[in-house]
Write a protein that holds these residues in place. Structure first.
Motif, mmCIF file in Angstrom:
data_model
loop_
_atom_site.group_PDB
_atom_site.id
_atom_site.type_symbol
_atom_site.label_atom_id
_atom_site.label_comp_id
_atom_site.label_asym_id
_atom_site.label_seq_id
_atom_site.Cartn_x
_atom_site.Cartn_y
_atom_site.Cartn_z
ATOM 1 N N VAL A 62 -6.544 0.077 2.776
ATOM 2 C CA VAL A 62 -7.088 0.845 3.908
ATOM 3 C C VAL A 62 -8.290 0.131 4.517
ATOM 4 O O VAL A 62 -8.398 -0.012 5.746
ATOM 5 C CB VAL A 62 -7.467 2.267 3.444
ATOM 6 C CG1 VAL A 62 -8.243 3.000 4.528
ATOM 7 C CG2 VAL A 62 -6.219 3.058 3.079
ATOM 8 N N VAL A 73 -4.784 1.106 -3.065
ATOM 9 C CA VAL A 73 -4.585 1.809 -1.787
ATOM 10 C C VAL A 73 -5.857 1.750 -0.941
ATOM 11 O O VAL A 73 -5.808 1.466 0.269
ATOM 12 C CB VAL A 73 -4.163 3.267 -2.045
ATOM 13 C CG1 VAL A 73 -4.075 4.034 -0.735
ATOM 14 C CG2 VAL A 73 -2.823 3.314 -2.774
ATOM 15 N N ALA A 86 1.569 6.600 -6.938
ATOM 16 C CA ALA A 86 0.452 7.484 -7.291
ATOM 17 C C ALA A 86 0.779 8.942 -6.983
ATOM 18 O O ALA A 86 0.386 9.853 -7.731
ATOM 19 C CB ALA A 86 -0.804 7.051 -6.538
ATOM 20 N N MET A 87 1.504 9.172 -5.892
ATOM 21 C CA MET A 87 1.867 10.545 -5.525
ATOM 22 C C MET A 87 2.811 11.174 -6.540
ATOM 23 O O MET A 87 2.824 12.396 -6.711
ATOM 24 C CB MET A 87 2.505 10.563 -4.137
ATOM 25 C CG MET A 87 1.514 10.434 -2.997
ATOM 26 S SD MET A 87 0.303 11.765 -2.976
ATOM 27 C CE MET A 87 1.352 13.190 -2.703
ATOM 28 N N ALA A 92 0.834 -1.211 0.000
ATOM 29 C CA ALA A 92 0.000 0.000 0.000
ATOM 30 C C ALA A 92 0.868 1.260 0.000
ATOM 31 O O ALA A 92 0.578 2.228 -0.721
ATOM 32 C CB ALA A 92 -0.922 -0.002 1.211
ATOM 33 N N ASP A 93 1.937 1.250 0.792
ATOM 34 C CA ASP A 93 2.840 2.410 0.823
ATOM 35 C C ASP A 93 3.567 2.580 -0.504
ATOM 36 O O ASP A 93 3.739 3.705 -0.996
ATOM 37 C CB ASP A 93 3.857 2.248 1.956
ATOM 38 C CG ASP A 93 3.191 2.194 3.323
ATOM 39 O OD1 ASP A 93 2.145 2.858 3.484
ATOM 40 O OD2 ASP A 93 3.701 1.494 4.207
ATOM 41 N N SER A 97 1.023 3.838 -3.108
ATOM 42 C CA SER A 97 0.641 5.229 -2.844
ATOM 43 C C SER A 97 1.761 6.197 -3.221
ATOM 44 O O SER A 97 1.497 7.311 -3.702
ATOM 45 C CB SER A 97 0.264 5.405 -1.375
ATOM 46 O OG SER A 97 1.357 5.077 -0.533
ATOM 47 N N CYS A 98 3.002 5.777 -3.036
ATOM 48 C CA CYS A 98 4.135 6.625 -3.450
ATOM 49 C C CYS A 98 4.177 6.782 -4.969
ATOM 50 O O CYS A 98 4.454 7.875 -5.485
ATOM 51 C CB CYS A 98 5.446 6.029 -2.948
ATOM 52 S SG CYS A 98 5.681 6.165 -1.163
ATOM 53 N N LEU A 126 -4.199 2.060 -9.266
ATOM 54 C CA LEU A 126 -3.334 2.272 -8.099
ATOM 55 C C LEU A 126 -4.134 2.795 -6.910
ATOM 56 O O LEU A 126 -3.934 2.363 -5.763
ATOM 57 C CB LEU A 126 -2.220 3.263 -8.451
ATOM 58 C CG LEU A 126 -1.282 2.888 -9.609
ATOM 59 C CD1 LEU A 126 -0.263 4.003 -9.830
ATOM 60 C CD2 LEU A 126 -0.575 1.575 -9.340
ATOM 61 N N ILE A 127 -5.062 3.702 -7.179
ATOM 62 C CA ILE A 127 -5.893 4.247 -6.100
ATOM 63 C C ILE A 127 -6.768 3.154 -5.495
ATOM 64 O O ILE A 127 -6.956 3.094 -4.267
ATOM 65 C CB ILE A 127 -6.758 5.412 -6.625
ATOM 66 C CG1 ILE A 127 -5.874 6.526 -7.199
ATOM 67 C CG2 ILE A 127 -7.656 5.955 -5.527
ATOM 68 C CD1 ILE A 127 -4.897 7.122 -6.214
#
Length: 376
Positions: A97, A93, A32-33, A25-26, A29-30, A89-90
């Motif tokens: 969660v 994540v 995606a960021m 997940a991390d 998320s990276c 990707l979202i």
């Protein structure tokens, strides 16, 4: 005796399978960021917007006053692939969660077995998705005034979609696409992989086909019907795992009735749309420029695909319940069989004795039965 070694909680090696699974997940998320941060810089903004923003905007405005009231419209195209990738990707994540902050906490309280643990997680994730998708789709139907059955085929091709309508289909494709990496992240067993891959592929084929062929309106109606029923099923399944048997049985009964009705409703929608409605504006050839796929060949294939899918689902549904009936009857036979076996063994023992002993044994047996009946 040797001393016990202290327990060491070593982190898995970087980029190992266990490391990727624990921190997926991390990591995602990276990634995606990176695309989101890319929007902030002028040099990378055009590339980043291909992934984050919806593409193929077909709105054109001349006056500023018209732009305020105009609804932005989109069509489909090849650039949607990059958009689907980003929102996949979202979805990964969000999946993590929900898993960590909701399902894992419930699992700790319920102490489920490994098999039930996996099914509980699957139903929990799908329950959340089906609820959001069904509610969102129903809201779209009301807002776009698709409750009128004629709107399913009037004005075809429905190549131009509003922002929310197109975003809905992008999310649908992204969610079912994210199911494949989740098989690895969730350490899914081989026995469960085939069924999960099967329904994910079917969702992608039918939703993607409707999106490309501009049959989004009828697809939206079918998805809302299907997702609503699946929501009931997974809710009942979670209640069953929670040992709330009465509520679970009620939920399964409701699901059984709705499942058949939705299959009939889906076939009815497809027949009305592909056989009756779209036939009124039939085209001899496909017009790729306008996005018009309303030819007899395409319509018959779409109708056949939907009908075969509904028939296959009903076939599996009927076979499942027949199998359950067979299992229940087998269990009831096993419960009754010990008493019958004892009676047969007693009769065989009597027959093995001489004739005089057989008479006395049978008389004693009759007396014992009469005494037992009198006592009762």
């Amino acid at each position: 005796m040797g001393m016990r070694r202290p327990r060491t909680t070593k982190n898995p090696p970087i980029l190992s399978h266990e490391f990727v699974i624990q921190n997926h997940a991390d990591i995602v998320s990276c990634i995606a960021m990176v695309f989101v941060v890319g929007l902030m810089f002028q040099a990378t903004s055009p590339v980043a917007s291909l992934f984050v923003a919806l593409q193929h905007n077909v709105s054109s405005t001349v006056n500023v006053s018209e732009a305020e009231d105009q609804v932005i419209m989109y069509t489909n195209g090849a650039k949607d692939i990059s958009c689907v990738f980003f929102y996949t990707l979202i979805c990964i994540v969000i999946h993590a969660v929900v898993q960590e902050y909701v399902l894992d906490k419930l699992n700790k309280k319920m102490h489920l077995s490994k098999i039930k643990h996996s099914k509980f997680n699957e139903s929990g994730q799908l329950l959340f998705f089906y609820f959001v998708s069904a509610a969102w789709g129903a809201d779209l139907i009301v807002r776009e005034n698709f409750l009128n059955i004629n709107s399913l085929w009037e004005g075809y091709p429905h190549a131009n979609l509003g922002f929310v309508n197109k975003f809905y289909f992008i999310i649908q494709l992204s969610y079912w696409l994210h199911s494949f990496p989740e098989l690895y992240f969730q350490k899914t067993k081989k026995e469960e992989m085939s069924s999960r891959i099967q329904y994910a592929v079917l969702y992608l084929l039918f939703i993607g086909g409707a999106y490309v062929l501009n049959f989004t309106r009828v697809a939206l109606g079918m998805m809302v019907l299907h997702y609503s029923v699946e929501f009931v099923f997974h809710l009942a399944r979670l209640l069953y795992f929670s040992e709330k048997t009465d509520l679970a049985n009620t939920g399964f009964m409701v699901f059984n009735g709705l499942f058949v009705l939705v299959r009939l409703g889906t076939i009815t929608l497809s027949v009305l749309t592909f056989w009756y409605g779209l036939q009124q504006s039939n085209q001899l050839t496909i017009d790729f420029t306008a996005g018009n796929f309303n030819t007899q060949l395409v319509r018959i294939n779409c109708l056949a695909a939907v009908s075969l899918l509904q028939a296959w689902m009903m076939w599996n549904f009927i076979n499942f319940h027949l199998r359950r009936l067979g299992e229940r009857s087998a269990v009831s036979r096993k419960i009754k069989s010990p008493a019958k076996k004892k009676m047969k063994m007693a009769e065989e023992d009597i027959q093995a004795l001489p004739e005089v002993d057989q008479q006395t044994a049978s008389e004693n047996g009759v007396r014992s039965r009469t005494k037992a009946s009198k006592k009762n």
